[in-house]
Design a protein around this motif. Structure first.
Motif, PDB file in Angstrom:
ATOM      1  N   GLN A  46      27.874  89.939  23.317  1.00 40.35           N
ATOM      2  CA  GLN A  46      29.112  90.329  24.146  1.00 40.35           C
ATOM      3  C   GLN A  46      29.232  91.892  24.521  1.00 40.35           C
ATOM      4  OE1 GLN A  46      28.807  89.005  21.187  1.00 40.35           O
ATOM      5  NE2 GLN A  46      30.635  89.230  19.910  1.00 40.35           N
ATOM      6  N   CYS A  47      28.448  92.643  23.870  1.00 34.73           N
ATOM      7  CA  CYS A  47      28.594  94.272  23.935  1.00 34.73           C
ATOM      8  C   CYS A  47      27.417  94.718  24.582  1.00 34.73           C
ATOM      9  CB  CYS A  47      28.653  94.894  22.652  1.00 34.73           C
ATOM     10  SG  CYS A  47      30.179  94.586  21.845  1.00 34.73           S
ATOM     11  N   LYS A  48      26.406  93.879  25.063  1.00 35.41           N
ATOM     12  CA  LYS A  48      24.996  94.327  25.599  1.00 35.41           C
ATOM     13  C   LYS A  48      25.288  95.212  26.642  1.00 35.41           C
ATOM     14  CE  LYS A  48      21.480  91.621  23.702  1.00 35.41           C
ATOM     15  NZ  LYS A  48      20.405  90.540  23.919  1.00 35.41           N
ATOM     16  N   GLY A  49      26.260  94.613  27.568  1.00 33.19           N
ATOM     17  CA  GLY A  49      26.593  95.303  28.834  1.00 33.19           C
ATOM     18  C   GLY A  49      27.265  96.632  28.793  1.00 33.19           C
ATOM     19  N   LYS A  50      27.961  96.860  27.694  1.00 33.36           N
ATOM     20  CA  LYS A  50      28.704  98.173  27.338  1.00 33.36           C
ATOM     21  C   LYS A  50      27.857  98.957  26.647  1.00 33.36           C
ATOM     22  CE  LYS A  50      33.052  97.467  26.305  1.00 33.36           C
ATOM     23  NZ  LYS A  50      33.551  98.257  27.588  1.00 33.36           N
ATOM     24  N   ILE A  51      26.860  98.558  25.924  1.00 31.30           N
ATOM     25  CA  ILE A  51      25.911  99.627  25.426  1.00 31.30           C
ATOM     26  C   ILE A  51      24.932 100.179  26.438  1.00 31.30           C
ATOM     27  CG2 ILE A  51      23.848  99.433  23.854  1.00 31.30           C
ATOM     28  CD1 ILE A  51      24.912  97.182  21.952  1.00 31.30           C
ATOM     29  N   ASN A  52      24.702  99.223  27.468  1.00 29.78           N
ATOM     30  CA  ASN A  52      23.659  99.910  28.416  1.00 29.78           C
ATOM     31  C   ASN A  52      24.455 101.113  29.204  1.00 29.78           C
ATOM     32  OD1 ASN A  52      21.683  98.105  27.658  1.00 29.78           O
ATOM     33  ND2 ASN A  52      22.287  96.560  29.205  1.00 29.78           N
ATOM     34  N   GLU A  53      25.998 100.696  29.411  1.00 30.02           N
ATOM     35  CA  GLU A  53      26.577 101.582  30.322  1.00 30.02           C
ATOM     36  C   GLU A  53      26.831 102.775  29.400  1.00 30.02           C
ATOM     37  OE1 GLU A  53      30.457  99.767  31.124  1.00 30.02           O
ATOM     38  OE2 GLU A  53      29.605  98.179  32.418  1.00 30.02           O
ATOM     39  N   THR A  54      27.066 102.963  28.055  1.00 28.49           N
ATOM     40  CA  THR A  54      26.986 104.152  27.222  1.00 28.49           C
ATOM     41  C   THR A  54      25.751 104.897  27.212  1.00 28.49           C
ATOM     42  OG1 THR A  54      28.731 102.561  25.928  1.00 28.49           O
ATOM     43  CG2 THR A  54      27.782 104.697  24.930  1.00 28.49           C
ATOM     44  N   VAL A  55      24.749 104.190  27.258  1.00 29.52           N
ATOM     45  CA  VAL A  55      23.602 104.684  26.852  1.00 29.52           C
ATOM     46  C   VAL A  55      23.228 105.540  28.267  1.00 29.52           C
ATOM     47  CG1 VAL A  55      21.001 104.778  26.432  1.00 29.52           C
ATOM     48  CG2 VAL A  55      22.502 103.525  25.171  1.00 29.52           C
ATOM     49  N   GLU A  56      23.438 104.813  29.547  1.00 34.28           N
ATOM     50  CA  GLU A  56      23.205 105.452  30.574  1.00 34.28           C
ATOM     51  C   GLU A  56      24.118 106.812  30.977  1.00 34.28           C
ATOM     52  OE1 GLU A  56      23.868 102.646  33.530  1.00 34.28           O
ATOM     53  OE2 GLU A  56      21.871 101.424  33.188  1.00 34.28           O
TER      54      GLU A  56
END
Length: 256
Positions: free
Chosen positions: A220-230
């Protein structure tokens, strides 16, 4: 030979005695008048129906509690004898956080006692970052919203950069939390911090990206992880992209 049958209130049975056979049948017992109500139903049925109605009313009251859609987190007990979970909760209970929650009809907001531009970020910003690990209302809302509003101030960079050496370990501790909601709030805080300080965060990325990469199992946090790393790659420049490639080799950075 003639046969005759006798009906009694004993259990039904048949037996043969010489030439004659006797048959005993069971007759239904009439209910006592004391167990009947005026409308002919039993009192036990009326009691069960009343209890079912009261239980249904209780469930409806719980389901349609007006504040439930606003306060998703469990409310903390202000009269609890047990100590506060974090320093933020303790200083908030003592009244040292210069803001309070304002309950609105649509959403909550913060009301500051002092203008945000006049606040001293040391140590208020550190306590707010520690409050990201809280799991009870109103600490969750106040810590995350106040942290965001402080970093959105126009002079936030000059006040935040000197605190990075103390702020990053607290943020890293929030990223290590096993609670999915706490981890998501920590990612939001890391994004906001990256937007404010930019490349000043590059020398601290190694320790924080390790925790972010370990939490990749949270679907459930994969999308937010990608946004943070970007966001870290975009705000940090070439140095940040090299660190991200070392710590998260499978992550592909697309710049535009």
């Amino acid at each position: 030979a003639s046969r005759s049958s006798v009906s009694t209130a004993s259990p039904s049975s048949s037996f043969r005695d010489g030439r004659r056979s006797y048959t005993h049948t069971r007759t239904a017992a009439k209910p006592k008048p004391s167990s009947m109500t005026r409308n002919g139903s039993s009192s036990s049925m009326s009691v069960s129906s009343s209890t079912s109605r009261s239980s249904s009313r209780k469930t409806k009251a719980k389901a349609y509690r007006p504040s439930k859609k606003f306060d998703k987190d469990r409310a903390g007990n202000p009269f609890a004898k047990k100590g506060a979970k974090t320093n933020f909760a303790y200083i908030y209970q003592c009244g040292h956080v210069p803001c309070r929650i304002c309950h609105g009809s649509v959403k909550h907001r913060l009301q500051w006692d002092v203008p945000v531009e006049n606040l001293d970020y040391d140590p208020l910003l550190l306590h707010l970052c520690e409050g990201l690990t809280e799991t009870k209302h109103p600490y969750v809302f106040i810590a995350s919203m106040a942290f965001k509003e402080l970093l959105e101030e126009k002079d936030a960079a000059t006040k935040t950069i000197p605190l990075l050496t103390r702020l990053v370990p607290i943020m890293r501790n929030a990223l290590r939390n096993s609670d999915t909601a706490v981890f998501a709030r920590a990612l939001d805080g890391l994004q906001q911090l990256s937007h404010v300080v930019g490349p000043e965060l590059d020398k601290y990325l190694t320790t924080m990206l390790v925790q972010v990469n370990r939490k990749g199992r949270f679907r459930q946090c994969k999308g937010k992880i990608n946004e943070t790393v970007e966001a870290l790659a975009r705000n940090g420049g070439d140095v940040a992209r090299k660190v991200i490639k070392q710590k998260i080799p499978t992550f592909s950075i697309i710049m535009w």
